[in-house]
Structure formats: structure tokens, C-alpha cells
Design a protein around this motif. Structure first.
Motif, PDB file in Angstrom:
ATOM      1  N   GLU A  82       0.842  -1.185   0.000  1.00  0.00           N
ATOM      2  CA  GLU A  82       0.000   0.000   0.000  1.00  0.00           C
ATOM      3  C   GLU A  82       0.880   1.238   0.000  1.00  0.00           C
ATOM      4  O   GLU A  82       1.932   1.266   0.618  1.00  0.00           O
ATOM      5  CB  GLU A  82      -0.888   0.036   1.248  1.00  0.00           C
ATOM      6  CG  GLU A  82      -1.845  -1.127   1.338  1.00  0.00           C
ATOM      7  CD  GLU A  82      -2.705  -1.027   2.593  1.00  0.00           C
ATOM      8  OE1 GLU A  82      -3.077   0.105   2.960  1.00  0.00           O
ATOM      9  OE2 GLU A  82      -2.968  -2.059   3.199  1.00  0.00           O
ATOM     10  N   ASN A  83       0.429   2.265  -0.685  1.00  0.00           N
ATOM     11  CA  ASN A  83       1.173   3.519  -0.718  1.00  0.00           C
ATOM     12  C   ASN A  83       0.728   4.387   0.455  1.00  0.00           C
ATOM     13  O   ASN A  83      -0.006   5.350   0.298  1.00  0.00           O
ATOM     14  CB  ASN A  83       0.924   4.224  -2.058  1.00  0.00           C
ATOM     15  CG  ASN A  83       1.782   5.473  -2.200  1.00  0.00           C
ATOM     16  OD1 ASN A  83       2.817   5.607  -1.544  1.00  0.00           O
ATOM     17  ND2 ASN A  83       1.335   6.385  -3.044  1.00  0.00           N
ATOM     18  N   VAL A  84       1.143   3.984   1.671  1.00  0.00           N
ATOM     19  CA  VAL A  84       0.769   4.695   2.879  1.00  0.00           C
ATOM     20  C   VAL A  84       2.027   5.147   3.598  1.00  0.00           C
ATOM     21  O   VAL A  84       2.894   4.336   3.917  1.00  0.00           O
ATOM     22  CB  VAL A  84      -0.057   3.791   3.832  1.00  0.00           C
ATOM     23  CG1 VAL A  84      -0.377   4.541   5.117  1.00  0.00           C
ATOM     24  CG2 VAL A  84      -1.326   3.342   3.142  1.00  0.00           C
ATOM     25  N   VAL A  85       2.145   6.438   3.822  1.00  0.00           N
ATOM     26  CA  VAL A  85       3.280   6.986   4.555  1.00  0.00           C
ATOM     27  C   VAL A  85       2.810   7.306   5.969  1.00  0.00           C
ATOM     28  O   VAL A  85       1.901   8.099   6.165  1.00  0.00           O
ATOM     29  CB  VAL A  85       3.836   8.254   3.872  1.00  0.00           C
ATOM     30  CG1 VAL A  85       4.984   8.839   4.687  1.00  0.00           C
ATOM     31  CG2 VAL A  85       4.286   7.930   2.455  1.00  0.00           C
ATOM     32  N   MET A  86       3.457   6.666   6.947  1.00  0.00           N
ATOM     33  CA  MET A  86       3.013   6.797   8.321  1.00  0.00           C
ATOM     34  C   MET A  86       4.233   6.814   9.245  1.00  0.00           C
ATOM     35  O   MET A  86       5.104   5.953   9.128  1.00  0.00           O
ATOM     36  CB  MET A  86       2.106   5.619   8.687  1.00  0.00           C
ATOM     37  CG  MET A  86       1.400   5.764  10.011  1.00  0.00           C
ATOM     38  SD  MET A  86       0.540   4.221  10.522  1.00  0.00           S
ATOM     39  CE  MET A  86      -0.165   3.662   8.985  1.00  0.00           C
ATOM     40  N   PRO A  87       4.312   7.761  10.166  1.00  0.00           N
ATOM     41  CA  PRO A  87       5.430   7.767  11.116  1.00  0.00           C
ATOM     42  C   PRO A  87       5.453   6.482  11.939  1.00  0.00           C
ATOM     43  O   PRO A  87       4.398   5.910  12.249  1.00  0.00           O
ATOM     44  CB  PRO A  87       5.134   8.976  12.010  1.00  0.00           C
ATOM     45  CG  PRO A  87       4.212   9.824  11.206  1.00  0.00           C
ATOM     46  CD  PRO A  87       3.397   8.889  10.370  1.00  0.00           C
ATOM     47  N   SER A  88       6.645   6.037  12.292  1.00  0.00           N
ATOM     48  CA  SER A  88       6.773   4.805  13.059  1.00  0.00           C
ATOM     49  C   SER A  88       6.079   4.934  14.422  1.00  0.00           C
ATOM     50  O   SER A  88       5.550   3.960  14.951  1.00  0.00           O
ATOM     51  CB  SER A  88       8.244   4.449  13.256  1.00  0.00           C
ATOM     52  OG  SER A  88       8.923   5.504  13.927  1.00  0.00           O
ATOM     53  N   GLU A  89       6.080   6.174  14.994  1.00  0.00           N
ATOM     54  CA  GLU A  89       5.417   6.360  16.281  1.00  0.00           C
ATOM     55  C   GLU A  89       3.915   6.073  16.168  1.00  0.00           C
ATOM     56  O   GLU A  89       3.296   5.514  17.075  1.00  0.00           O
ATOM     57  CB  GLU A  89       5.615   7.796  16.801  1.00  0.00           C
ATOM     58  CG  GLU A  89       7.067   8.191  17.018  1.00  0.00           C
ATOM     59  CD  GLU A  89       7.718   8.673  15.719  1.00  0.00           C
ATOM     60  OE1 GLU A  89       6.988   9.023  14.774  1.00  0.00           O
ATOM     61  OE2 GLU A  89       8.964   8.657  15.655  1.00  0.00           O
ATOM     62  N   THR A  90       3.338   6.480  15.015  1.00  0.00           N
ATOM     63  CA  THR A  90       1.909   6.245  14.803  1.00  0.00           C
ATOM     64  C   THR A  90       1.618   4.759  14.680  1.00  0.00           C
ATOM     65  O   THR A  90       0.646   4.241  15.241  1.00  0.00           O
ATOM     66  CB  THR A  90       1.433   6.978  13.532  1.00  0.00           C
ATOM     67  OG1 THR A  90       1.718   8.374  13.665  1.00  0.00           O
ATOM     68  CG2 THR A  90      -0.069   6.784  13.332  1.00  0.00           C
TER      69      THR A  90
END
Length: 526
Positions: free
Chosen positions: A396-404
Motif C-alpha cells: 500500500e502507498n501509505v506513509v506513516m510515522p513509526s510512532e503512529t
């Protein structure tokens, strides 16, 4: 919403509000909803129509239509209430105003719940929660989410699930506490609803504590339908205690508000308490008079609701649901007949072979379950690499911070340890709102780390929950399949059976019998 304001002449309404000043508009809106409507319903409707006539933006047009919808809802004019709300939904959709989109959807969810059209109500709850996630201002977002949890509480109250209703109220209040707007009104409503659930549960002391808290908050505002419900609830508690003096005192307050109100549901609630009061006094004449008034009000509401349903597409929806149910039943019996016919040709050897396979399969399943339980107890919190920002390889083309990601995984683990997944209303928008995230993030986390989509994820949690209960709680083995389906959150016994067999590879009846046989064997030391 709960400020005392002076009466605004029509010229002020026209000339000042032409500029669409939000504060002035809000003042007229509030005055009309809380005060004018309680004393002069016709005048309140005219003010709402005037507000719509001078509104210059989709936001104000929607707000004025929803004022009319709310007034008609109080008056029991369900068809007009829904018509105005549906019209406002058409205006506000796609205007970039998710706060009012959510409010309109929430209102429609309530109306369809009142009409017992729970599928339709659930649809609008999901739409409201999804719209609420797009609200940037945290106070407004919390307010909308609080209202939706409150709506879920009303649903559970109607279905006599009082403990679950109170849990929803607590979640709703935690959302309201994060916003100061209308806090007194929302909190008073929550306290009144909590008191009602404790009253239905027979916990009269707790109920009275919450009604008193509600009354302190409600008395900061002009008397309205909520104040009437609080007084009536307190009168009902005193009546249960046999304290007729205090019953009469609070019933008189409630009756005064109900008589001045155009809110038939309030009148009905007060009349029910009045009838019980007069029965306690052995005043059969007054008791019969009140009962006749109550029957008249109930019949009028039922007639209006019936007309609305008969004149809408809902009949088609009911027919479709009925056809689906009948089709499922026919398919079930057809399948059972085919299996029975086919089974008659099987030899005893094949029957025994199938029994052995089922036993091996269940034993393997139980061993895997034990292993998962032990692993879960020892499992540390998942750690996401800080560099894993773009989540490569997830598909999936999802950019998410590792903290999230870390936070969501921890929240999901807590969710899995709760029983919230057994709620029939559980959906992707609902869980996303509960976790304070958006649908895209949540879906990505479940797909990537749970290796399944949302529906399969929830279904497996529910089946594992039932397996645990069957193993640890002998009472569950006595339940019918329909009861197990309801306990785990499935909409029907057929769906539960299908999912159970998909997850375990054996029907629930076979699994239950095997668990029972193991227990008997352990007792008899066989």
C-alpha cells in the motif's frame, strides 16, 4: 447552546442576520430551540423558516433546516423531521464542512433508530463517524464522536443492554470533556441517560445520584424537555421507594414542563409515571384518565411513523431483508437435506473416518489456541523501526510515522483484549474513531500486521472469543447457536456458523460436543 438570552425582535433578526453574524445567528437558534419551542411551537417554526430565508451560505441554510428538523422531531412529526434533515444533507455534502455533515448524519441515525430501522441508523452512524474524522478542530471532532457514542448508548438502552449503554455513555463523556462547547448540556443529557439505565437496572441509589447531577446542570438553563425528563426520572425513583410525597413534588415539576411542551415523547414518559402514582393512591379514575391520554399520544406517534414508513422506500428494504432471510433458511434446509441424503450412502467406516478427522482437527485447533495464548502473555509490545516511514513491501502507498504505527499496534492489542469487537455495530469507521485515527491508517495496519482485511480480523477475534468461552465457561456449552452468535456480535446464527466453520474447519455444534465430551471424560477420569 445553553445561554439565557433576551428576545430578539423580528427586525433585528432580519437586518442583523443578513450579515450572517455567527454569534447573532447562534443566539436566535438557541433561543428558538430551547425556549420558544417549549412555549410556542408555531412561532418557533416560523423563526426557523425565516432563518432559512435569509441564510446566504450552505452552512447557515443547513443549520436552519436542522433547526426545523429538530423542532419537528420533538413534536413527533417524524416525516417532516427526516425530510428536512435529508434536504440539509443534500446541501452540506461536498461543501468541505465535515462538522455539520456529521451532525446531520447523526440526527438521521437517531430518527431511524426511533423508527426501529436499525440498519439505516447504523449506516448514518458510520457516515457521521467517518465525517467526524475529517474535522480538524479537536473540540468539534470530540463533540461529534461524543454524540455518536451517546447515540449508541440510546440504541443499547432500547435493547435493554444497560451495562453496555453505560459504557458508551462513559466514552461519550470522555469525548465531551475535551471540548467546552455545550458541555453543560451534553453532560446533563449523559447524566440523565445514565440515571435512566441504572433505574431500569434496579440500581435506584446510583440512578438518583446521576439524576441529581443532571438537575444541577440543567437548572443553569431555561426549563426544557431535558429538565422534564430529569424531574420525571426522579419522581419514578421516589415512586419505586414508596415515597409518595416526593413523587408528587417532582412529578408536578415534570408535568408542568410536559404540559407546556410540544414534545409528545416527554408527555408519554410523564404520563406513565403519573398512572403508576395514581395507582399507588388507589385513584382508579385518575389512573384511567392518564392511561387514555397516553394511549392517544402513543397511537398518534405510531400512526405518523407508520405513514412515513409506508410512504418510503423502507418497505422495499424490509421485503428485501425478508426475502434474504427466507432464502437463507431455504438454502439451509436444502443443504441439510442434501447432506442427509448423501450421508445415507456413506459407510460406517467413512463416518468413523470423518469423526477421527474432526477430532484431530479440533485437538490441533485447541493446541494452537493454547500456544497463541501463551505466546500472547509473553509477547512484548511490537517495536517498529524508526526508519520504516514509507512502509515498503506492505503493498500500500501509505506513509506513516513509526510512532503512529507503534501507537496503533498497542491500541489494537488493547482492543483485542477487550470485548468491544463483540458489538454488532463494529465497523472500520467506528473502530477508527474509537482509536482516534483515520480509516486509511487503520486498514493499512490491519492488512500489514494482522495479514487480513478488517472483516476477517473482527470475525476471527469473535470466533476466538467464543472458543475461549466454550473452553472456560461450561454455561456457554448450553447456549443455542443463535445465542452464541449474539454473544459474539454476529448478525445471525447462519453467519456465525459459516464464519466459525471457515476459521476452525468444523461446525460449531461438532466443536461444542467435543469440548463437552472432554469435560465429561475429565470428571469421570476416563
Amino acid at each position: 447552546m445553553m445561554y439565557k438570552i433576551i428576545l430578539i425582535p423580528f427586525l433585528f433578526l432580519f437586518f442583523v442576520l443578513r450579515a450572517q453574524d455567527p454569534a447573532a445567528y447562534h443566539a436566535v437558534y438557541t433561543k428558538t430551540y430551547l425556549e420558544t419551542s417549549q412555549k410556542d411551537f408555531g412561532k418557533a417554526i416560523k423563526v426557523a423558516d425565516s432563518l432559512y430565508g435569509i441564510s446566504e451560505s450552505p452552512h447557515f441554510r443547513t443549520k436552519s433546516l436542522m433547526l426545523s428538523a429538530s423542532l419537528y422531531q420533538q413534536a413527533g412529526e417524524v416525516e417532516k423531521a427526516v425530510t428536512y434533515a435529508e434536504k440539509s444533507a443534500g446541501i452540506i455534502e461536498g461543501t468541505g464542512n465535515p462538522a455539520w455533515e456529521a451532525r446531520v448524519y447523526g440526527f438521521l441515525a437517531t430518527q431511524y433508530r426511533i423508527l426501529k430501522l436499525f440498519k439505516k441508523s447504523k449506516k448514518y452512524i458510520d457516515k457521521a463517524l467517518e465525517a467526524g474524522l475529517a474535522i480538524r478542530e479537536e473540540p468539534a471532532r470530540n463533540s461529534i464522536q461524543g454524540l455518536m457514542y451517546q447515540e449508541m448508548a440510546y440504541y443499547e438502552t432500547e435493547h435493554r443492554n444497560y451495562k453496555k449503554a453505560i459504557r458508551y455513555i462513559e466514552v461519550a463523556q470522555s469525548k465531551f470533556d475535551r471540548t467546552k462547547e455545550n458541555l453543560d448540556f451534553f453532560t446533563a443529557n449523559n447524566e440523565q441517560l445514565t440515571g435512566l439505565n441504572y433505574f431500569y437496572s434496579g440500581a435506584y441509589e446510583k440512578a438518583m445520584d446521576h439524576y441529581r447531577k443532571a438537575l444541577v446542570l440543567a437548572e443553569k438553563s431555561p426549563e426544557n424537555f431535558l429538565t422534564g425528563l430529569i424531574y420525571n426520572g426522579m419522581a419514578a425513583i421516589y415512586l419505586k421507594r414508596g415515597d409518595l410525597k416526593n413523587t408528587a413534588k417532582y412529578l408536578e415539576h415534570a408535568q408542568k414542563i410536559a404540559d407546556a411542551s410540544n414534545y409528545p415523547r416527554l408527555k408519554i414518559e410523564v404520563n406513565i409515571t403519573s398512572k403508576e402514582y395514581y395507582s399507588k393512591l388507589n385513584n382508579s379514575k385518575k389512573s384511567e384518565e392518564v392511561q387514555q391520554k397516553t394511549d392517544t399520544l402513543i397511537n398518534r406517534l405510531a400512526e405518523k411513523e407508520s405513514i412515513f414508513i409506508d410512504n418510503s422506500y423502507v418497505n422495499m428494504e424490509h421485503k428485501a431483508e425478508k426475502a434474504e432471510t427466507e432464502s437463507s433458511s431455504k438454502n439451509y434446509f436444502l443443504l441439510a437435506g442434501i447432506l442427509l441424503l448423501t450421508g445415507s450412502f456413506f459407510t460406517f467406516f467413512r463416518y468413523r473416518k470423518r469423526q477421527v478427522k474432526n477430532t484431530e482437527r479440533i485437538n490441533r485447533l485447541l493446541q494452537e489456541y493454547e500456544s497463541r495464548q501463551n505466546a500472547a502473555e509473553r509477547m512484548p509490545e511490537p517495536v517498529i523501526p524508526e526508519t520504516d516511514m514509507a512502509n515498503p513491501g506492505s503493498g500500500e502507498n501509505v506513509v506513516m510515522p513509526s510512532e503512529t504505527e507503534q501507537k496503533l499496534l498497542t491500541q489494537l492489542r488493547e482492543f483485542e483484549e477487550s470485548v468491544l469487537f463483540t458489538d454488532r455495530n463494529m465497523s472500520l469507521p467506528f473502530l477508527a474513531a474509537h482509536l482516534g485515527t483515520n480509516i486509511k491508517y487503520l486498514s493499512h495496519i490491519i492488512n500489514r500486521y494482522k495479514k487480513k482485511d478488517f472483516n476477517n480480523y473482527i470475525n476471527e477475534l469473535r470466533i476466538n472469543y467464543i472458543i475461549r468461552q466454550l473452553r472456560e465457561n461450561p454455561e456457554f456449552r448450553k447456549y443455542k447457536i443463535a445465542t452464541l452468535a449474539e454473544e459474539s456480535g454476529f448478525s445471525s446464527a447462519n453467519k456465525f456458523t459459516t464464519i466459525f466453520k471457515k476459521v476452525t474447519e468444523v461446525p460449531p455444534s461438532v466443536f461444542i460436543k467435543h469440548i463437552h465430551d472432554i469435560s465429561v471424560c475429565e470428571v469421570q477420569e476416563c
